[in-house]
Design an enzyme around this catalytic site. Structure first.
Site, PDB file in Angstrom:
ATOM      1  CB  CYS A  19      -0.756   7.400   1.502  1.00 17.46           C
ATOM      2  SG  CYS A  19      -2.375   6.399   1.769  1.00 17.46           S
ATOM      3  CD  GLU A  31      -2.068   2.037   1.739  1.00 20.22           C
ATOM      4  OE1 GLU A  31      -2.074   2.867   1.743  1.00 20.22           O
ATOM      5  OE2 GLU A  31      -1.609   1.885   3.173  1.00 20.22           O
TER       6      GLU A  31
HETATM    7  C1  UN1 Z   1      -2.504   5.824   4.680  1.00 16.14           C
HETATM    8  O1  UN1 Z   1      -2.700   7.130   4.448  1.00 16.14           O
HETATM    9  O2  UN1 Z   1      -1.529   5.419   4.494  1.00 16.14           O
HETATM   10  O3  UN1 Z   1      -8.693   7.093   4.394  1.00 16.14           O
HETATM   11  C2  UN1 Z   1      -3.930   5.613   5.368  1.00 16.14           C
HETATM   12  C3  UN1 Z   1      -7.557   7.694   5.114  1.00 16.14           C
HETATM   13  C4  UN1 Z   1      -7.330   6.930   6.680  1.00 16.14           C
HETATM   14  C5  UN1 Z   1      -6.328   6.028   5.684  1.00 16.14           C
HETATM   15  C6  UN1 Z   1      -4.333   6.450   5.466  1.00 16.14           C
HETATM   16  N1  UN1 Z   1      -8.007   5.916   6.777  1.00 16.14           N
HETATM   17  O4  UN1 Z   1      -7.103   8.172   4.643  1.00 16.14           O
END
Ligand code: UN1
Length: 508
Positions: free
Chosen positions: A295, A261
């Site tokens: 992310c 991921e």
């Molecule tokens: C991440 O930034 O690795 O959807 C995960 C979102 C959070 C998770 C982000 N629930 O922004």
């Protein structure tokens, strides 16, 4: 901060034998954890040595012999207790996440809520690890699939979600019967240790071997031991695409499984049919939430030319309202970046915008002075760009929002897809055709595609992950659990004949 450490009985954050946890940290070398909030050294954690690492793997292997044989619903019951423990520590742990990582207190608490939610999900899942049955083509034969645990799952997590992303993996892996070795980010080891304490106390109360949950600390070297280790069948890694390419190649070279991921470069399309009263706050939260270090952060805004100027004006106004400062103060919207390297990356990206001929609509600035002593606070900024700028195709983990305009919906979708990453995407429109086109085979190429909500803040119930350079992995809800188990197809002959499949005759 003292309270959570005391409450969790963390006597010394020098994470060695003195903590009462597993005595696997025999090393001398320390990992420093500085808070980006005020630059305080908040923890020194012993780095895992190679020898420690070997012990951890042996311990995990031993624990698997017990844990993998406990009925899944019973494992679920233990995960339920973990969820209760995280409820108890939510306030303290959320605060520690906010302090060690620098995200707002609300987001720190939200992260712990994600742990609680995935525990609940995992408890139900522990009674639903279903395999299919199928009708055999041979008489008096039975055929079905069953899922077995893999063994050790290695979890490599990133600083930006120091505890939630670990839990998406660990809670699911545990109900599946796996044991976990977690390598948290070297930038946020203290929150990981706090979680390990919570988990260990639940395991102890249930007389479960502690080796079900393990932490190893250190830099990329430690991650490399894990990724290249044939005793670790699955590596789930969250972080940069650069890191993921190395981990993915290392795991593939030994025919292991990886679940990646990685980076995102998430866009929101605002069409001329959008409700701007919901679109504008969604964009601002997506772009500046967690100081642009999710992310799933919104990095690109693709706006229909007819409303481009008005969206631009509204955004500039909204950015003027932003309060940047100590994230533990709930009046502030935006906290610091994680460290000085992240500040350098922010500066470099802004410089690249200028060099490629872009224009800053809200200026970038590194904040200094009172309350900003850590040097990690930056102003969220907005740049007007062309979609083909090199910098726009690159993920910069900072609150920089790129604005561009389009004239047809097909063009907007092309722009959205024309980046190497494929994590999250959104469209704001009240027009059903536009929305459905965005979700169709010719629409967004991302793992997540939303309508009238932003790119970040995904719920744990869906499978989370993305395509292309995002790595293709899916964590968290839905049937993501299947990545943590091995599938076995079983055919049983309860007759007196040996009929062969495909009608083959073999007469002796
Ligand atoms: C991440 O930034 O690795 O959807 C995960 C979102 C959070 C998770 C982000 N629930 O922004």
């Amino acid at each position: 901060m003292q309270t959570i450490l005391e409450k969790l009985n963390i006597k010394s954050v020098n994470f060695g034998t003195s903590t009462g946890l597993q005595a696997w940290s025999s090393g001398e070398e320390l990992l420093d954890s500085f808070s980006p909030v005020d630059n305080q050294l908040i923890a020194q954690v012993t780095k895992t040595t190679f020898q420690d690492y070997q012990q951890v793997v042996e311990k995990a292997n031993d624990a698997f012999k017990t844990w993998g044989n406990i009925p899944a619903p019973r494992r679920g019951e233990i995960v339920r207790q973990m969820g209760m423990a995280f409820r108890e520590y939510k306030a303290e742990l959320g605060k520690l996440v906010s302090y060690e990582m620098g995200k707002s207190l609300q987001e720190g608490l939200g992260e712990v809520q994600e742990i609680i939610d995935i525990c609940d999900f995992a408890v139900g899942l522990s009674r639903q690890l279903y395999g299919l049955t199928m009708h055999s083509e041979r008489p008096e034969h039975r055929m079905y699939e069953q899922y077995h645990p893999l063994g050790i799952v290695g979890i490599i997590s990133a600083f930006n979600f120091p505890v939630a992303v670990w839990s998406w993996n660990a809670m699911i892996a545990w109900v599946c019967g796996d044991v976990c070795i977690w390598k948290p980010s070297e930038k946020t080891p203290l929150t990981a240790i706090a979680c390990q304490h919570i988990i260990t106390s639940v395991l102890k109360e249930n007389n479960i071997p502690e080796g079900v949950s393990n932490i190893i600390t250190g830099d990329y070297q430690v991650g490399e031991w894990l990724s290249s280790d044939t005793r670790v069948p699955l590596i789930s890694a969250t972080g940069s695409t650069r890191m993921g390419k190395i981990v993915g190649a290392t795991v593939a070279a030994r025919m292991g499984k990886s679940l990646l991921e990685l980076g995102g470069n998430n866009a929101i399309i605002i069409t001329e049919n959008a409700d701007l009263n919901i679109a504008i706050p969604a964009v601002v939260f997506g772009a500046v939430g967690t100081a642009g270090q999710r992310c799933t952060s919104t990095r690109r805004l693709i706006i229909h030319e007819s409303i481009y100027e008005s969206v631009k004006e509204r955004l500039i106004k909204a950015y003027q309202q932003l309060r940047i400062g100590n994230p533990l103060d709930e009046n502030n919207h935006v906290g610091p970046l994680i460290d000085s390297k992240a500040v350098e990356a922010y500066n470099a990206a802004v410089e690249a915008v200028h060099q490629e001929g872009g224009k800053m609509l809200v200026d970038a600035e590194v904040l200094l002075g009172d309350g900003y002593e850590s040097g990690c606070y930056v102003k969220p900024c907005i740049a007007e760009v062309k979609p083909d700028f090199r910098i726009v195709k690159h993920e910069t983990f900072a609150p920089i929002l790129y604005l561009m305009s389009y004239s047809t919906i097909e063009e907007a979708i092309d722009i959205q897809n024309d980046v190497p990453q494929g994590l999250s995407s959104s469209i704001f429109t009240l027009n059903m055709r536009e929305a459905e086109m965005f979700l169709s085979v010719n629409g967004s190429d991302c793992g997540i595609a939303n309508v009238n909500i932003g790119t970040s803040g995904a719920e744990i119930g869906g499978a989370f992950g993305g395509e292309k350079e995002t790595g293709g992995g899916r964590e968290s809800g839905s049937d993501a659990w299947k990545a943590y188990m091995r599938r076995q197809t079983n055919t049983i002959n309860y007759g007196k004949q040996l009929p062969l499949a495909q009608g083959i005759k073999f007469n002796l």
